[in-house]
Design a protein around this motif. Structure first.
Motif, short mmCIF file in Angstrom:
data_model
loop_
_atom_site.label_atom_id
_atom_site.label_comp_id
_atom_site.label_asym_id
_atom_site.label_seq_id
_atom_site.Cartn_x
_atom_site.Cartn_y
_atom_site.Cartn_z
N VAL A 44 32.96 47.07 37.28
CA VAL A 44 33.05 47.21 38.74
C VAL A 44 34.39 46.69 39.24
CG1 VAL A 44 32.14 46.32 40.92
CG2 VAL A 44 30.58 47.18 39.19
N LEU A 45 34.81 45.54 38.75
CA LEU A 45 36.09 44.98 39.18
C LEU A 45 37.24 45.92 38.83
CD1 LEU A 45 35.62 41.21 38.33
CD2 LEU A 45 35.63 42.27 40.59
N GLU A 46 37.22 46.48 37.63
CA GLU A 46 38.29 47.40 37.21
C GLU A 46 38.31 48.65 38.10
OE1 GLU A 46 40.68 47.33 34.85
OE2 GLU A 46 40.18 45.29 34.21
N ILE A 47 37.15 49.24 38.31
CA ILE A 47 37.07 50.48 39.10
C ILE A 47 37.44 50.23 40.55
CG2 ILE A 47 35.43 52.21 39.95
CD1 ILE A 47 33.98 51.76 37.20
N LEU A 48 36.95 49.13 41.11
CA LEU A 48 37.24 48.80 42.50
C LEU A 48 38.73 48.48 42.68
CD1 LEU A 48 35.74 48.64 45.16
CD2 LEU A 48 35.30 46.24 44.70
N ALA A 49 39.32 47.77 41.73
CA ALA A 49 40.75 47.46 41.80
C ALA A 49 41.58 48.74 41.79
CB ALA A 49 41.15 46.54 40.65
N ASP A 50 41.19 49.67 40.93
CA ASP A 50 41.89 50.95 40.86
C ASP A 50 41.73 51.72 42.17
OD1 ASP A 50 43.39 52.97 39.37
OD2 ASP A 50 41.52 54.12 39.44
N HIS A 51 40.52 51.73 42.70
CA HIS A 51 40.23 52.44 43.95
C HIS A 51 41.00 51.86 45.13
CE1 HIS A 51 37.87 54.86 46.75
NE2 HIS A 51 37.70 53.77 47.47
N LEU A 52 41.12 50.53 45.17
CA LEU A 52 41.80 49.85 46.28
C LEU A 52 43.30 49.70 46.03
CD1 LEU A 52 39.18 47.04 46.95
CD2 LEU A 52 39.56 49.11 48.31
N ASP A 53 43.76 50.11 44.85
CA ASP A 53 45.17 50.01 44.46
C ASP A 53 45.67 48.57 44.51
OD1 ASP A 53 47.49 51.15 43.47
OD2 ASP A 53 48.37 51.39 45.47
N VAL A 54 44.88 47.67 43.91
CA VAL A 54 45.27 46.27 43.77
C VAL A 54 45.04 45.86 42.32
CG1 VAL A 54 44.70 45.66 46.15
CG2 VAL A 54 42.99 45.36 44.37
N HIS A 55 45.62 44.74 41.92
CA HIS A 55 45.40 44.23 40.57
C HIS A 55 44.03 43.58 40.51
CE1 HIS A 55 45.92 42.03 36.83
NE2 HIS A 55 46.91 42.88 36.58
N VAL A 56 43.37 43.72 39.38
CA VAL A 56 42.01 43.20 39.23
C VAL A 56 41.94 41.68 39.47
CG1 VAL A 56 42.08 42.83 36.74
CG2 VAL A 56 39.91 43.40 37.84
N ARG A 57 43.02 40.97 39.21
CA ARG A 57 43.01 39.51 39.41
C ARG A 57 42.87 39.13 40.90
NH1 ARG A 57 48.85 39.84 38.13
NH2 ARG A 57 49.92 39.53 40.09
N HIS A 58 43.09 40.09 41.79
CA HIS A 58 42.94 39.84 43.22
C HIS A 58 41.51 40.01 43.71
CE1 HIS A 58 47.21 39.37 43.84
NE2 HIS A 58 47.42 40.51 43.22
N LEU A 59 40.61 40.37 42.83
CA LEU A 59 39.20 40.55 43.19
C LEU A 59 38.34 39.50 42.51
CD1 LEU A 59 38.89 44.41 42.76
CD2 LEU A 59 39.14 43.17 44.89
N THR A 60 37.38 38.98 43.24
CA THR A 60 36.43 38.04 42.66
C THR A 60 35.03 38.35 43.18
OG1 THR A 60 36.77 36.43 44.42
CG2 THR A 60 38.08 36.14 42.43
N VAL A 61 34.03 38.05 42.38
CA VAL A 61 32.65 38.21 42.80
C VAL A 61 32.24 36.90 43.46
CG1 VAL A 61 30.29 38.62 42.03
CG2 VAL A 61 32.19 39.72 40.84
N THR A 62 31.73 36.98 44.68
CA THR A 62 31.33 35.76 45.38
C THR A 62 29.84 35.47 45.26
OG1 THR A 62 31.07 36.92 47.48
CG2 THR A 62 33.22 35.91 47.04
N HIS A 63 29.01 36.50 45.17
CA HIS A 63 27.58 36.30 44.95
C HIS A 63 26.91 37.61 44.55
CE1 HIS A 63 27.29 37.73 49.15
NE2 HIS A 63 26.09 38.16 48.79
N GLY A 64 25.73 37.47 43.97
CA GLY A 64 24.97 38.65 43.60
C GLY A 64 25.30 39.22 42.24
#
Length: 79
Positions: A43-63
């Protein structure tokens, strides 16, 4: 730096990896199974690609281990 919380619905074991919008809800479909964090990593990889950001800029906060994704959707924070 400011952050934005994105509430999404995750569908593991999907036929293909994709990000779609359904009924005003962001849905991330991944082929990975929800075992040992594989689906979350996908999910992090796909979402990072979709948002055009590096995966290190995404974190899971809950769930991240929730079985009731519809009732308590995972949140990903873009930092």
């Amino acid at each position: 730096m400011a952050s934005t919380k994105i509430h999404i619905r995750v569908v593991p074991r999907a036929d293909r990896n994709e990000v779609v919008e359904r009924n005003g809800e962001l849905v991330v479909r991944v082929t990975a199974a929800p075992i040992d964090g594989a689906a979350n990593a996908a999910v992090l990889e796909i979402l990072a690609d979709h948002l055009d950001v590096h995966v290190r800029h995404l974190t899971v906060t809950h769930g991240e281990k929730s079985r009731r994704v519809k009732e308590n959707p995972p949140s990903y924070v873009l930092i």
